[in-house]
Design an enzyme around this catalytic site. Structure first.
Site, PDB file in Angstrom:
ATOM      1  N   CYS A   2       0.618  -0.718   0.328  1.00  0.00           N
ATOM      2  CA  CYS A   2      -0.118  -0.495  -0.157  1.00  0.00           C
ATOM      3  C   CYS A   2       0.304   0.799   0.101  1.00  0.00           C
ATOM      4  O   CYS A   2       1.889   1.351   0.223  1.00  0.00           O
ATOM      5  CB  CYS A   2      -0.329  -0.402   0.985  1.00  0.00           C
ATOM      6  SG  CYS A   2      -2.039  -1.193   1.613  1.00  0.00           S
ATOM      7  N   ASP A  95      -3.593  -9.452   8.276  1.00  0.00           N
ATOM      8  CA  ASP A  95      -2.658  -8.946   8.950  1.00  0.00           C
ATOM      9  C   ASP A  95      -2.794  -7.890  10.003  1.00  0.00           C
ATOM     10  O   ASP A  95      -2.422  -7.196  10.715  1.00  0.00           O
ATOM     11  CB  ASP A  95      -1.257  -9.438   8.572  1.00  0.00           C
ATOM     12  CG  ASP A  95      -1.240  -8.591   7.414  1.00  0.00           C
ATOM     13  OD1 ASP A  95      -2.376  -7.701   6.419  1.00  0.00           O
ATOM     14  OD2 ASP A  95      -0.201  -8.291   6.275  1.00  0.00           O
TER      15      ASP A  95
END
Length: 622
Positions: A2, A95
């Site tokens: 990201c 996660d």
């Protein structure tokens, strides 16, 4: 993978518009989802490329008890294992929430239990403390800047500049470092006042504005007693490599691999195929239309042997002029290697089929794969010669070596450097300290800003120096930016921290054995691949720039490096620049590395400094 950004203001509120501008600037890193959040003095921005828990795990994310907020980039490969040890009331299957749960229970030291590649910001609301964390070896980037209103951070420098809204400036003190290594080592950058968080480090920013940096990981010292038998080391390496590849396959989207035909990528692909069994595996390679450097036939041979669905992309000289400014914008820095463009084209091709690729970065830096490691014993002997005579003899010998002996010229240049640190720096340096002084008109600063790492011998010191500098500041930065420019996640399993710790605990003679670089890794590779693939001469990921600089892009180089509007011509000694171009044009010398270094700096300045407000990336790269 990201893009993250944010601000910790001296006094709130933060600019919501500024956070949205950060997220938009990072959209290529995360085209699937974008969001911002702010509360009082703190604000986060996030652009998501969905890999794990694709439909959930929206960010920024907050703990159920309100104690922590995080914005996260990367993957925690052992998140399922960590989740089993936690009684946290989870709302997602990803996660990021595992990270939050660990912070709630253990505090910021929970980072020491993470396995993976990551860069994240975590805000502890009770103490009003912002934590910035980067993974152990620097697979993923994180930058920050202290400004009048507080601290701004981001995955890429351009996002920080976009939030601040002021024209960026070149840091003149970093120019020497750039000329010495084609990149600027952490914590500095080519931008004034913008710093790069070092691998294996975390930063705490207190409510008072005080900033503290702490190193939470370092490679271990060599342990000769642990590995007396080289064959036991080979068995251990095999087990750890299989485990690292298996961990790197964690994803809820398709995963492929780069396959250059070299040992490292071929080994990764072979292990992947064994682990995945009958499941199809997509592999990708780039070619340059030059038989001196192309390894297409070898890549195809490995693909046929292992059994993959193979794809080839061709890179042309025209691609360089078309893509150079755009990819400089993506990298926030001069392209350190011509291969940056080839890696981007490779990422574009891979993204049409998969969302994640595994690659072979790290094999040379962990296991002694570069030719220079064979010269380590020479370095120790040559240092006995006084530096003055050593430099003179080195210059004379280098000037007489023909262009076809380019590796020998580099070796002579490095071995004749005036200090231990100079020898380490110069192996990958386009310009020696004396050449940099002629270009800049002032004494070099690089050697004063860096130090020789502790090591048991010259090979060990070389490896540790490369792990701290060349690998994160060049290869990994390239891998991250060029893959993210195509919205593709890159994972280098050889840099799993357990494998890194194992490699640095080994004696040098197990890695470079009998004068053979990368002996240990090749012994492992023999278990998966034919000897002809494993034992062939190393070529490397190279682009035929020497010929291109004499033909297709020769005029462009002269115009950009000597013209009236040239940053290079106005900053450096123009006569030295012209002399360099003429030497290469004569055909008797190969100065491609030095010309590339200067030309890449010029293109970066055009796109990222002059054009910081107006430059728009090319179609299909945002």
């Amino acid at each position: 993978m990201c893009g993250i950004g944010g601000v910790f203001a001296e006094c709130g509120p933060v600019s919501e518009g500024g956070l949205r501008a950060m997220a938009l600037t990072l959209q290529h890193r995360g085209p699937d989802e974008s969001a911002v959040w702010s509360e009082g003095r703190i604000g986060f921005a996030h652009a998501r490329l969905s890999i794990i828990d694709v439909g959930g795990s929206h960010q920024p994310m907050h703990a159920v008890d309100g104690s922590w907020s995080v914005v996260f980039n990367g993957e925690i490969f052992n998140y399922r294992e960590l989740r089993k040890d936690s009684d946290y009331p989870y709302h997602t299957d990803g996660d990021t929430e595992v990270l939050l749960a660990g912070l709630v229970r253990h505090g910021i030291r929970f980072v020491e239990r993470l396995r993976g590649q990551y860069a994240f910001a975590a805000f502890h609301h009770e103490t009003e403390t912002l934590h910035l964390v980067r993974d152990r070896v620097g697979v993923l980037p994180l930058y920050y800047r202290n400004v009048a209103g507080g601290l701004v951070f981001g995955s890429e420098i351009k996002s920080i500049i976009r939030y601040v809204g002021c024209a960026p400036c070149v840091d003149p003190d970093s120019l020497d470092s750039y000329l010495a290594g084609r990149s600027v080592p952490s914590p500095n950058t080519l931008y004034a006042d913008i710093r790069k968080l070092r691998p294996g480090h975390r930063v705490e920013v207190r409510a008072s504005g005080e900033l503290f940096e702490k190193r939470y990981w370092a490679p271990p010292a060599v342990d000769r007693a642990e590995w007396p038998d080289p064959r036991e080391a080979v068995d251990a390496a095999d087990t750890l490599i299989r485990d690292a590849v298996s961990a790197a396959l964690v994803a809820d989207v398709p995963v492929g691999a780069y396959l250059s035909g070299g040992v490292d990528s071929s080994l990764i692909v072979a292990v992947m195929k064994q682990l995945r069994g009958s499941a199809p595996l997509e592999t990708f390679v780039a070619g340059f239309g030059d038989p001196r450097y192309d390894e297409l036939a070898w890549a195809k041979r490995v693909s046929d042997y292992v059994g993959t669905k193979h794809h080839q992309v061709d890179v042309r000289a025209e691609d360089f002029l078309d893509l150079w400014p755009t990819l400089s914008w993506h990298r926030d820095a001069p392209l350190s290697e011509p291969a940056d463009m080839a890696v981007f084209r490779l990422a574009q091709a891979a993204r049409q089929h998969v969302t994640v690729v595994l690659s072979g970065e790290g094999g040379d830096e962990l296991f002694g794969g570069y030719p220079k490691y064979r010269f380590a014993s020479w370095a120790r002997i040559i240092r006995r010669i006084p530096s003055g005579p050593r430099r003179v003899a080195g210059r004379l010998l280098e000037a007489r070596l023909p262009k076809r002996l380019s590796r020998q010229r580099v070796a002579v240049r490095a071995l004749s450097a005036e200090s231990d640190l100079g020898q380490l720096v110069t192996w990958f340096a386009p310009f020696t300290s004396e050449e940099r002084q002629r270009l800049l008109g002032s004494g070099p600063t690089t050697e004063r800003q860096r130090s020789v790492p502790e090591g048991v011998d010259d090979i060990d010191r070389m490896l540790r120096f490369d792990l701290e500098s060349w690998l994160p500041d060049n290869l990994l930065e390239r891998g991250d930016r060029m893959s993210m420019a195509a919205s593709l996640e890159l994972r280098p399993p050889l840099l799993d921290h357990r494998l890194v710790e194992f490699a640095f605990s080994l004696p040098s003679e197990i890695k470079v054995r009998g004068g053979k670089p990368k002996w240990l890794l090749k012994e492992v590779a023999k278990r998966y691949l034919p000897d002809e693939v494993v034992l062939r001469k190393k070529v490397g990921f190279r682009v035929p720039l020497d010929e291109w600089f004499r033909s297709g892009i020769c005029d462009n180089a002269w115009d950009r490096l000597t013209g009236s509007a040239s940053f290079v011509a106005s900053t450096f000694n123009r006569d030295e620049v012209c002399r360099l171009l003429m030497r290469h044009g004569s055909g008797r010398f190969n100065e491609e590395s030095r010309i590339w270094t200067l030309l890449s700096l010029e293109v970066w300045h055009e796109a990222c400094i002059k054009g910081w407000e107006t430059f728009a990336p090319g179609e299909g790269t945002r």
